[in-house]
Design a protein around this motif. Structure first.
Motif, mmCIF file in Angstrom:
data_model
loop_
_atom_site.group_PDB
_atom_site.id
_atom_site.type_symbol
_atom_site.label_atom_id
_atom_site.label_comp_id
_atom_site.label_asym_id
_atom_site.label_seq_id
_atom_site.Cartn_x
_atom_site.Cartn_y
_atom_site.Cartn_z
ATOM 1 N N PRO A 183 75.230 -5.654 -76.697
ATOM 2 C CA PRO A 183 76.644 -5.602 -76.290
ATOM 3 C C PRO A 183 76.938 -4.420 -75.350
ATOM 4 O O PRO A 183 77.744 -4.550 -74.425
ATOM 5 C CB PRO A 183 77.400 -5.457 -77.616
ATOM 6 C CG PRO A 183 76.499 -6.101 -78.616
ATOM 7 C CD PRO A 183 75.103 -5.744 -78.151
ATOM 8 N N ILE A 184 76.281 -3.293 -75.563
ATOM 9 C CA ILE A 184 76.449 -2.144 -74.668
ATOM 10 C C ILE A 184 75.936 -2.495 -73.278
ATOM 11 O O ILE A 184 76.602 -2.234 -72.272
ATOM 12 C CB ILE A 184 75.723 -0.900 -75.226
ATOM 13 C CG1 ILE A 184 76.443 -0.382 -76.465
ATOM 14 C CG2 ILE A 184 75.596 0.192 -74.159
ATOM 15 C CD1 ILE A 184 75.693 0.690 -77.230
ATOM 16 N N LEU A 185 74.743 -3.090 -73.194
ATOM 17 C CA LEU A 185 74.179 -3.462 -71.899
ATOM 18 C C LEU A 185 75.063 -4.477 -71.175
ATOM 19 O O LEU A 185 75.294 -4.356 -69.961
ATOM 20 C CB LEU A 185 72.760 -4.010 -72.077
ATOM 21 C CG LEU A 185 71.713 -3.008 -72.559
ATOM 22 C CD1 LEU A 185 70.409 -3.719 -72.865
ATOM 23 C CD2 LEU A 185 71.509 -1.892 -71.548
ATOM 24 N N ILE A 186 75.585 -5.438 -71.888
ATOM 25 C CA ILE A 186 76.465 -6.447 -71.285
ATOM 26 C C ILE A 186 77.745 -5.790 -70.780
ATOM 27 O O ILE A 186 78.195 -6.053 -69.666
ATOM 28 C CB ILE A 186 76.775 -7.572 -72.291
ATOM 29 C CG1 ILE A 186 75.508 -8.400 -72.542
ATOM 30 C CG2 ILE A 186 77.922 -8.460 -71.804
ATOM 31 C CD1 ILE A 186 75.606 -9.336 -73.736
ATOM 32 N N ARG A 187 78.328 -4.911 -71.586
ATOM 33 C CA ARG A 187 79.559 -4.225 -71.196
ATOM 34 C C ARG A 187 79.329 -3.354 -69.947
ATOM 35 O O ARG A 187 80.132 -3.369 -69.012
ATOM 36 C CB ARG A 187 80.067 -3.384 -72.368
ATOM 37 C CG ARG A 187 81.463 -2.893 -72.240
ATOM 38 C CD ARG A 187 82.050 -2.345 -73.540
ATOM 39 N NE ARG A 187 81.150 -1.550 -74.352
ATOM 40 C CZ ARG A 187 80.602 -1.967 -75.499
ATOM 41 N NH1 ARG A 187 80.842 -3.181 -75.968
ATOM 42 N NH2 ARG A 187 79.808 -1.170 -76.193
ATOM 43 N N LEU A 188 78.222 -2.611 -69.921
ATOM 44 C CA LEU A 188 77.913 -1.784 -68.756
ATOM 45 C C LEU A 188 77.703 -2.640 -67.509
ATOM 46 O O LEU A 188 78.137 -2.286 -66.416
ATOM 47 C CB LEU A 188 76.678 -0.922 -69.025
ATOM 48 C CG LEU A 188 76.848 0.194 -70.050
ATOM 49 C CD1 LEU A 188 75.497 0.843 -70.360
ATOM 50 C CD2 LEU A 188 77.848 1.230 -69.589
ATOM 51 N N SER A 189 77.055 -3.771 -67.678
ATOM 52 C CA SER A 189 76.830 -4.684 -66.558
ATOM 53 C C SER A 189 78.158 -5.270 -66.069
ATOM 54 O O SER A 189 78.417 -5.317 -64.862
ATOM 55 C CB SER A 189 75.882 -5.800 -66.987
ATOM 56 O OG SER A 189 75.621 -6.662 -65.919
ATOM 57 N N ASP A 190 79.018 -5.690 -66.990
ATOM 58 C CA ASP A 190 80.323 -6.246 -66.627
ATOM 59 C C ASP A 190 81.184 -5.232 -65.879
ATOM 60 O O ASP A 190 81.999 -5.600 -65.040
ATOM 61 C CB ASP A 190 81.082 -6.730 -67.867
ATOM 62 C CG ASP A 190 80.503 -7.997 -68.459
ATOM 63 O OD1 ASP A 190 79.668 -8.657 -67.797
ATOM 64 O OD2 ASP A 190 80.872 -8.332 -69.604
ATOM 65 N N ARG A 191 81.006 -3.953 -66.167
ATOM 66 C CA ARG A 191 81.790 -2.896 -65.525
ATOM 67 C C ARG A 191 81.155 -2.382 -64.231
ATOM 68 O O ARG A 191 81.633 -1.430 -63.627
ATOM 69 C CB ARG A 191 81.981 -1.740 -66.496
ATOM 70 C CG ARG A 191 82.858 -2.127 -67.665
ATOM 71 C CD ARG A 191 83.030 -1.034 -68.651
ATOM 72 N NE ARG A 191 83.854 -1.513 -69.762
ATOM 73 C CZ ARG A 191 83.978 -0.894 -70.907
ATOM 74 N NH1 ARG A 191 83.347 0.251 -71.121
ATOM 75 N NH2 ARG A 191 84.739 -1.398 -71.854
ATOM 76 N N GLY A 192 80.036 -3.008 -63.838
ATOM 77 C CA GLY A 192 79.395 -2.637 -62.580
ATOM 78 C C GLY A 192 78.572 -1.363 -62.647
ATOM 79 O O GLY A 192 78.221 -0.796 -61.622
ATOM 80 N N LEU A 193 78.242 -0.920 -63.865
ATOM 81 C CA LEU A 193 77.464 0.303 -64.038
ATOM 82 C C LEU A 193 75.976 0.017 -64.189
ATOM 83 O O LEU A 193 75.157 0.937 -64.141
ATOM 84 C CB LEU A 193 77.973 1.072 -65.258
ATOM 85 C CG LEU A 193 79.449 1.461 -65.202
ATOM 86 C CD1 LEU A 193 79.906 2.035 -66.532
ATOM 87 C CD2 LEU A 193 79.698 2.438 -64.072
ATOM 88 N N LEU A 194 75.644 -1.231 -64.356
ATOM 89 C CA LEU A 194 74.272 -1.630 -64.645
ATOM 90 C C LEU A 194 73.955 -2.908 -63.891
ATOM 91 O O LEU A 194 74.797 -3.806 -63.814
ATOM 92 C CB LEU A 194 74.176 -1.882 -66.161
ATOM 93 C CG LEU A 194 72.836 -1.923 -66.828
ATOM 94 C CD1 LEU A 194 72.159 -0.574 -66.745
ATOM 95 C CD2 LEU A 194 73.023 -2.298 -68.290
ATOM 96 N N GLU A 195 72.760 -2.986 -63.339
ATOM 97 C CA GLU A 195 72.249 -4.220 -62.752
ATOM 98 C C GLU A 195 71.405 -4.916 -63.809
ATOM 99 O O GLU A 195 70.671 -4.251 -64.542
ATOM 100 C CB GLU A 195 71.334 -3.933 -61.564
ATOM 101 C CG GLU A 195 72.003 -3.402 -60.341
ATOM 102 C CD GLU A 195 70.975 -3.200 -59.245
ATOM 103 O OE1 GLU A 195 70.584 -4.198 -58.605
ATOM 104 O OE2 GLU A 195 70.569 -2.045 -59.057
ATOM 105 N N ALA A 196 71.493 -6.219 -63.867
ATOM 106 C CA ALA A 196 70.645 -6.996 -64.772
ATOM 107 C C ALA A 196 69.935 -8.066 -63.950
ATOM 108 O O ALA A 196 70.523 -8.657 -63.049
ATOM 109 C CB ALA A 196 71.485 -7.639 -65.867
ATOM 110 N N SER A 197 68.666 -8.282 -64.254
ATOM 111 C CA SER A 197 67.869 -9.252 -63.522
ATOM 112 C C SER A 197 66.863 -9.875 -64.482
ATOM 113 O O SER A 197 66.480 -9.256 -65.476
ATOM 114 C CB SER A 197 67.141 -8.550 -62.377
ATOM 115 O OG SER A 197 66.335 -9.459 -61.678
#
Length: 104
Positions: free
Chosen positions: A44-58
């Motif tokens: 959930p932390i990773l998803i939240r960070l990604s949704d806020r544009g702080l994290l790239e996911a691939s």
């Protein structure tokens, strides 16, 4: 845009772990081991960070045969800036507690 509040200690630990080598793509499992978070807290932390544009996911492009692709994560420029803001705050990286050994 300013944040209304500081991130949780768990989120800060994830950001600091990713900021240690910001160009490196990291697996969620590896991050969880490093910061001492289980999947139910970490993802959930990773998803939240990604949704806020702080994290790239691939998705992993070439997984070993017989294993499905895994998600990879790394900080964006905004995520790196946020992690740098947290750096002066001396907060320990979370570590798993040792399992108690009972005399069953």
């Amino acid at each position: 845009m300013t944040r209304a509040r500081q991130p949780s200690p768990q989120t800060a630990a994830v950001l600091r772990a990713l900021a240690a080598d910001p160009a490196q793509w990291r697996y969620g499992y590896e991050l969880g081991q490093e910061v001492g978070l289980k999947a139910g807290s970490l993802y959930p932390i990773l998803i939240r960070l990604s949704d806020r544009g702080l994290l790239e996911a691939s998705w992993e492009t070439d997984p070993p045969q017989g294993r499905p692709p895994r998600h990879l994560y790394r900080l964006t420029g905004a995520g790196l800036s946020m992690a740098a803001e947290l750096a002066p705050v001396a907060a320990p990286v979370l570590r798993p507690r040792p399992e108690p050994r009972g005399a069953w």
